[in-house]
Motif scaffolding. Sequence first.
Motif, mmCIF file in Angstrom:
data_model
loop_
_atom_site.group_PDB
_atom_site.id
_atom_site.type_symbol
_atom_site.label_atom_id
_atom_site.label_comp_id
_atom_site.label_asym_id
_atom_site.label_seq_id
_atom_site.Cartn_x
_atom_site.Cartn_y
_atom_site.Cartn_z
ATOM 1 N N SER A 95 37.070 45.495 59.279
ATOM 2 C CA SER A 95 37.640 46.153 59.841
ATOM 3 C C SER A 95 39.238 45.865 60.921
ATOM 4 C CB SER A 95 37.467 47.501 60.752
ATOM 5 O OG SER A 95 36.178 48.088 60.203
ATOM 6 N N GLN A 96 40.554 46.297 61.075
ATOM 7 C CA GLN A 96 41.222 45.513 61.484
ATOM 8 C C GLN A 96 41.725 46.519 62.770
ATOM 9 O OE1 GLN A 96 43.752 42.741 58.691
ATOM 10 N NE2 GLN A 96 42.056 43.497 57.371
ATOM 11 N N SER A 97 42.499 46.171 63.580
ATOM 12 C CA SER A 97 43.377 46.764 64.425
ATOM 13 C C SER A 97 44.015 45.596 65.237
ATOM 14 C CB SER A 97 42.125 47.274 65.350
ATOM 15 O OG SER A 97 42.640 47.945 66.536
ATOM 16 N N TYR A 98 45.474 45.846 65.349
ATOM 17 C CA TYR A 98 46.295 45.155 66.057
ATOM 18 C C TYR A 98 47.373 46.153 66.611
ATOM 19 C CZ TYR A 98 45.488 42.364 61.959
ATOM 20 O OH TYR A 98 44.701 41.626 60.964
ATOM 21 N N VAL A 112 39.852 42.513 66.293
ATOM 22 C CA VAL A 112 41.120 42.907 66.497
ATOM 23 C C VAL A 112 42.217 42.396 67.699
ATOM 24 C CG1 VAL A 112 41.231 44.339 69.351
ATOM 25 C CG2 VAL A 112 38.891 45.075 67.601
ATOM 26 N N GLN A 164 35.711 52.817 60.527
ATOM 27 C CA GLN A 164 37.862 52.783 60.771
ATOM 28 C C GLN A 164 38.106 51.929 59.330
ATOM 29 O OE1 GLN A 164 38.220 50.482 63.655
ATOM 30 N NE2 GLN A 164 40.526 49.375 62.982
ATOM 31 N N THR A 194 34.659 43.378 62.541
ATOM 32 C CA THR A 194 35.664 44.820 62.858
ATOM 33 C C THR A 194 36.020 42.604 64.058
ATOM 34 O OG1 THR A 194 34.512 45.991 63.581
ATOM 35 C CG2 THR A 194 36.256 46.098 65.008
ATOM 36 N N GLN A 230 44.936 45.353 73.928
ATOM 37 C CA GLN A 230 44.048 45.584 72.863
ATOM 38 C C GLN A 230 42.874 44.333 73.576
ATOM 39 O OE1 GLN A 230 44.207 47.131 70.089
ATOM 40 N NE2 GLN A 230 44.114 45.632 68.309
#
Length: 335
Positions: free
Chosen positions: A66-69, A38, A22, A36, A75
Amino acid sequence: MFRIYGLALIALLLVASGCGGQSSASDSSGADGKLTLVAYSTPEEAYKELIPAFNETSDGKGVSFSQSYAASGEQSRAVEGGLAADVVEFSLEPDMTRLVDADLVDKGWNQNEYKGMVTNSVVVFMVRKGNPKGIKDWDDLVTGDVEVLEPNPFTSGGAKWNIMAAYGAQLEKGKSAREAEQYLAELFKNVPVLDKSARESLQTFSSGKGDVLLGYENEAILAQQKGEDIDYIVPEQTLLIENPVAATSESKEPDVAKAFVDFLYTPEAQQIFVGKGYRPVVKDTPGADKFPEPADLFDITKFGGWDKVNTDFFDPEEGVVAKIFQDQGKSTASD
């Protein structure tokens, strides 16, 4: 033989360069670990400054991210379903509770002096520049002449805050529970689209659709900082928003993950949050006094807490909001 050797060498180089992983919004050398993150959609802009600030500390030196939005509920369900995460931040506590129940977050995640909450906000009305519709109060949203934007509460945590603010405001005005429910039904008659997240609703509003957007105060402030032609109103009756954060029990870098969560409560980090429109949880954070105090500010305990609220209002079949949606042909799907 040479061909096989060449292919093997290429494979090794790809692994070494992290191909297929990612993409990170803030990468450093990675010498001291990788986390990571989230999170729900709205704090993305804050983390653009928080992560480099953490990298400047002794605990954060060399740590890459690593980032997730995305929408908070989405989520939370993704992490429950196997999405890797070292640190999670959600819009509301039940999305964290889901991971506690799944043994992915420690039961003591909320035992610090801030009860695990890292930022606060309030529900506001975002309006067009100059407020051409003259919006001041909750009653102005149900005249039939105002188009309201609101995310889908079955995917968005922010939407749940908005709805409970609307409902609670009616109680604060002296109305009965039945009248407050009727207000919600009238409100949703004026909602033409239900986006998945608060951030998507803001994008829809920014594109020109709608007269009023219900949302976080910090989203409104950030939109203004980015040059959006909007104003916002903090209604007299509104709800305190509290956002939880935690390191996961599945983290491969537990010490680093904890250090990052601890960093978010430092004066430096809290001031960064304030700069992005969040109300800080740490007292005496510079800039905290700039936020207006609503006359009637209430919190989720007014309705018995999130467990009761989720059952009474957001059960996808029997909840108050689900029944309103069923009557109006709106979706209660969570994906």
